[in-house]
Write a protein that holds these residues in place. Structure first.
Motif, PDB file in Angstrom:
ATOM      1  N   GLN A  27      26.090 -40.583 -14.247  1.00  0.00           N
ATOM      2  CA  GLN A  27      25.659 -41.660 -14.455  1.00  0.00           C
ATOM      3  C   GLN A  27      24.916 -42.246 -15.657  1.00  0.00           C
ATOM      4  O   GLN A  27      24.680 -43.445 -16.017  1.00  0.00           O
ATOM      5  CB  GLN A  27      24.066 -42.390 -13.446  1.00  0.00           C
ATOM      6  N   GLU A  53      21.302 -33.280  -7.972  1.00  0.00           N
ATOM      7  CA  GLU A  53      21.721 -34.180  -8.663  1.00  0.00           C
ATOM      8  C   GLU A  53      21.875 -34.389  -9.970  1.00  0.00           C
ATOM      9  O   GLU A  53      22.308 -34.961 -10.557  1.00  0.00           O
ATOM     10  CB  GLU A  53      21.269 -35.129  -7.872  1.00  0.00           C
ATOM     11  N   ASP A 100      18.096 -42.285  -9.876  1.00  0.00           N
ATOM     12  CA  ASP A 100      19.383 -42.536  -9.788  1.00  0.00           C
ATOM     13  C   ASP A 100      19.402 -44.130  -9.518  1.00  0.00           C
ATOM     14  O   ASP A 100      19.910 -44.570 -10.755  1.00  0.00           O
ATOM     15  CB  ASP A 100      20.507 -42.708  -8.668  1.00  0.00           C
ATOM     16  N   ARG A 101      17.927 -44.420  -8.674  1.00  0.00           N
ATOM     17  CA  ARG A 101      18.002 -45.953  -9.023  1.00  0.00           C
ATOM     18  C   ARG A 101      16.862 -46.439 -10.540  1.00  0.00           C
ATOM     19  O   ARG A 101      16.686 -47.480 -10.003  1.00  0.00           O
ATOM     20  CB  ARG A 101      17.126 -46.546  -7.104  1.00  0.00           C
ATOM     21  N   ASN A 123      25.706 -35.710 -11.091  1.00  0.00           N
ATOM     22  CA  ASN A 123      25.663 -37.187 -11.007  1.00  0.00           C
ATOM     23  C   ASN A 123      25.237 -38.065 -11.693  1.00  0.00           C
ATOM     24  O   ASN A 123      25.142 -39.321 -12.035  1.00  0.00           O
ATOM     25  CB  ASN A 123      25.807 -36.977  -9.597  1.00  0.00           C
ATOM     26  N   LEU A 124      23.201 -37.599 -12.388  1.00  0.00           N
ATOM     27  CA  LEU A 124      22.369 -38.054 -13.076  1.00  0.00           C
ATOM     28  C   LEU A 124      23.316 -37.865 -14.378  1.00  0.00           C
ATOM     29  O   LEU A 124      22.886 -38.944 -15.387  1.00  0.00           O
ATOM     30  CB  LEU A 124      21.362 -37.703 -12.622  1.00  0.00           C
ATOM     31  N   HIS A 138      18.646 -36.802  -3.844  1.00  0.00           N
ATOM     32  CA  HIS A 138      18.794 -38.125  -3.731  1.00  0.00           C
ATOM     33  C   HIS A 138      17.341 -38.526  -3.264  1.00  0.00           C
ATOM     34  O   HIS A 138      17.140 -39.334  -3.439  1.00  0.00           O
ATOM     35  CB  HIS A 138      19.388 -38.090  -2.110  1.00  0.00           C
ATOM     36  N   LEU A 198      17.258 -44.939 -12.847  1.00  0.00           N
ATOM     37  CA  LEU A 198      18.556 -45.339 -13.822  1.00  0.00           C
ATOM     38  C   LEU A 198      18.714 -46.532 -13.914  1.00  0.00           C
ATOM     39  O   LEU A 198      18.835 -46.948 -14.919  1.00  0.00           O
ATOM     40  CB  LEU A 198      19.492 -44.250 -13.856  1.00  0.00           C
TER      41      LEU A 198
END
Length: 358
Positions: free
Chosen positions: A235, A228, A205-206, A231-232, A200, A208
């Motif tokens: 995403q 992560e 994530d942001r 999750n990535l 995190h 992407l």
């Protein structure tokens, strides 16, 4: 001969581990005998250990299960100096300092900004208390940025006399020798690279979300491993980025990939001083970073104009990506990193700090 014990949790591919291993590799053996204690002898950076270094593996995943082993090993080795760079190990060693030989000096290095990093721990209030109580008891506190220095003084009341600025050691010549021919992605108009633990903190994530707003002929390579990953991966699929964003895992030699990029991206939510961003500059690659990404913005005045852009995540970050100049080069560009971060200069300062401490 000064015996120094370095303590790290593992050989995972993080910047803090790489900094410690770089210092161990380059420290002058005429004056210093470096020894490494690792809580768990696992991770991709194991191959970076020089052959002349003694490594003690405590074979424990969690520090609390290996505290007795750690203190016992230190007592047996009788070092002049102990050096640690991870908050949970720092406070543990400081708390148990009375059990260690009195002449032994304890040097801690803070790799992150505690005001942010402690919030991500399982017990933020506990670690905040421990840092406030024990950090002032260290013999030396090493900080990689002015941002961390200020937190040590203001939030943790560490005496100014104990605080020393030590830049991250970057082996510029070695890094550049591993990237004689930059890797390019000619099928794309622009090619970007980001790297780090998939957590995190690192803000992939942001990144992407921002990258999904760029033209479809832009490419992004993300290097690294971490919790992560799943999750990535999801995403990337949900944002329909599968054909232009690629998670390529940990690379022992990331520099050939980084050196061919149009820019290196640092979307972190917090940092101390991003080691891989400094390495990107050493490869001659410009960096685009978020304001929260720690001390990297402090080197703005030392690097050539245009080689470092600070842009908030969102619209401004997307604009910075779009404005990046396309290179498609076939040979190394000159280093953009000031010599104050070169491993020779940093290691010499490190040795002087140690010798003046004992």
């Amino acid at each position: 001969m000064v015996r120094i014990v370095f303590v790290i949790p593992s050989f995972s591919g993080g910047g803090a581990e790489r900094v410690m291993l770089t210092l161990i590799k380059h420290i002058d053996r005429k004056h210093v005998e470096p020894i490494l204690i690792v809580m768990n002898d696992q991770g991709p950076l194991r191959s970076l250990i020089p052959s002349d270094i003694t490594v003690y593996d405590l074979k424990t995943v969690r520090l609390r299960n290996g505290i007795y082993k750690l203190i016992n090993k230190i007592r047996n080795l009788e070092p002049s100096v102990i050096i640690s760079t991870f908050t949970h190990i720092n406070v543990t060693l400081l708390a148990l300092k009375p059990l260690i030989s009195k002449p032994t000096k304890l040097i801690i290095r803070e790799a992150n900004t505690p005001s942010r990093s402690l919030k991500s721990t399982h017990s933020p209030n506990f670690f905040r208390f421990m840092c406030r109580h024990y950090y002032p008891k260290a013999d030396v506190v090493l900080c990689s940025s002015a941002l961390i220095e200020n937190e040590m003084k203001e939030k943790f009341k560490v005496p100014t006399s104990k605080i020393f600025r030590l830049n991250n050691p970057i082996d510029i010549d070695n890094i550049r020798s591993f990237a004689p021919v930059p890797v390019n992605h000619k099928d794309f108009a622009k090619y970007f690279v980001a790297a780090g633990r998939l957590t995190h903190q690192k803000g992939f994530d942001r990144l992407l979300v921002d990258f999904a707003k760029t033209p479809r002929d832009f490419c992004l390579i993300i290097l690294g491993e971490g919790p992560e990953l799943k999750n990535l991966t999801k995403q990337i699929k949900s944002l329909d980025l599968q054909k232009r964003v690629f998670l390529e895992g940990f690379k022992e030699n990331p520099w050939s990939i980084i050196s061919g990029a149009d820019a290196f991206l640092l979307p972190s939510r917090w940092e101390g001083m991003s080691n891989v961003s400094l390495e990107a500059l050493a490869c001659g690659v410009s960096v685009i970073a978020t304001p929260e990404a720690g001390g990297i913005r402090e080197i703005l005045k030392f690097v050539p104009q245009g080689s470092l852009t600070i842009a908030p995540s969102g619209e401004h970050f997307v604009k910075a990506l779009v404005k990046t100049k396309t290179t498609h080069i076939h040979e190394n560009r000159p280093s953009l990193l000031p010599n104050d971060w070169d491993v020779v200069n940093v290691t010499k300062k490190f040795e002087n700090i140690i010798l003046n401490t004992i």
